[in-house]
Motif scaffolding. Structure first.
Motif, PDB file in Angstrom:
ATOM      1  N   ASP A   1      44.221  48.907  28.383  1.00 48.95           N
ATOM      2  CA  ASP A   1      43.793  47.823  29.451  1.00 48.95           C
ATOM      3  C   ASP A   1      43.170  48.247  30.172  1.00 48.95           C
ATOM      4  O   ASP A   1      42.211  47.734  30.577  1.00 48.95           O
ATOM      5  CB  ASP A   1      45.437  47.470  30.229  1.00 48.95           C
TER       6      ASP A   1
ATOM      7  N   CYS B   1      42.565  43.779  43.487  1.00 45.02           N
ATOM      8  CA  CYS B   1      44.269  43.493  43.129  1.00 45.02           C
ATOM      9  C   CYS B   1      45.081  44.740  43.934  1.00 45.02           C
ATOM     10  O   CYS B   1      46.520  44.961  43.583  1.00 45.02           O
ATOM     11  CB  CYS B   1      44.069  43.662  41.343  1.00 45.02           C
TER      12      CYS B   1
ATOM     13  N   SER C   1      43.800  44.571  36.853  1.00 47.86           N
ATOM     14  CA  SER C   1      43.658  43.668  36.747  1.00 47.86           C
ATOM     15  C   SER C   1      42.334  42.761  37.433  1.00 47.86           C
ATOM     16  O   SER C   1      42.378  41.617  37.085  1.00 47.86           O
ATOM     17  CB  SER C   1      45.159  42.651  37.526  1.00 47.86           C
ATOM     18  N   CYS C   2      41.492  43.546  37.998  1.00 50.70           N
ATOM     19  CA  CYS C   2      40.117  42.862  39.124  1.00 50.70           C
ATOM     20  C   CYS C   2      39.404  43.617  38.346  1.00 50.70           C
ATOM     21  O   CYS C   2      38.346  43.374  38.524  1.00 50.70           O
ATOM     22  CB  CYS C   2      40.243  42.593  40.446  1.00 50.70           C
TER      23      CYS C   2
END
Length: 105
Positions: free
Chosen positions: A67, A40, A45-46
């Motif tokens: 997150d 990412c 996000s990965c």
């Protein structure tokens, strides 16, 4: 420049001078640690930049965000010292940092 120590998945140890202001993920990639995929690009996000941070260095790192914690929960290889290298800014305060690339999920 801080010295970064990394152990690859096959146990090969490598040290290099990191670049301040870049993330640990960017430093690992630019110094040939290609097994840190960073698909990412560091936008959280990965989780393909998963590393294990030497226990002695955990307190020197910025706190883990919710997150990052959620993404690491999706990894079957999560350990107590897991972090995403894209979330670790490199600075002189991390001179001597030691990490190990986590197994691929």
């Amino acid at each position: 420049m801080p010295t970064i120590n990394v152990t690859t998945r096959d146990g090969h140890a490598k040290s290099f001078e990191g670049t301040n202001g870049q993330s640990l993920m960017e430093n690992l990639r630019s110094h040939g640690v290609d097994e840190v995929l960073a698909l990412c690009g560091g936008c959280l996000s990965c989780a393909t930049c998963h590393v294990y941070v030497d226990e002695d260095w955990l307190s020197a790192l910025p706190p883990m965000s919710e997150d990052e914690d959620d993404l690491l929960d999706s990894s079957g290889a999560r350990e107590a010292n897991s972090r995403l290298s894209c979330q670790i800014p490199v600075s002189d305060a991390l001179d001597g940092l030691s990490v190990t690339v986590a197994p691929e999920d």
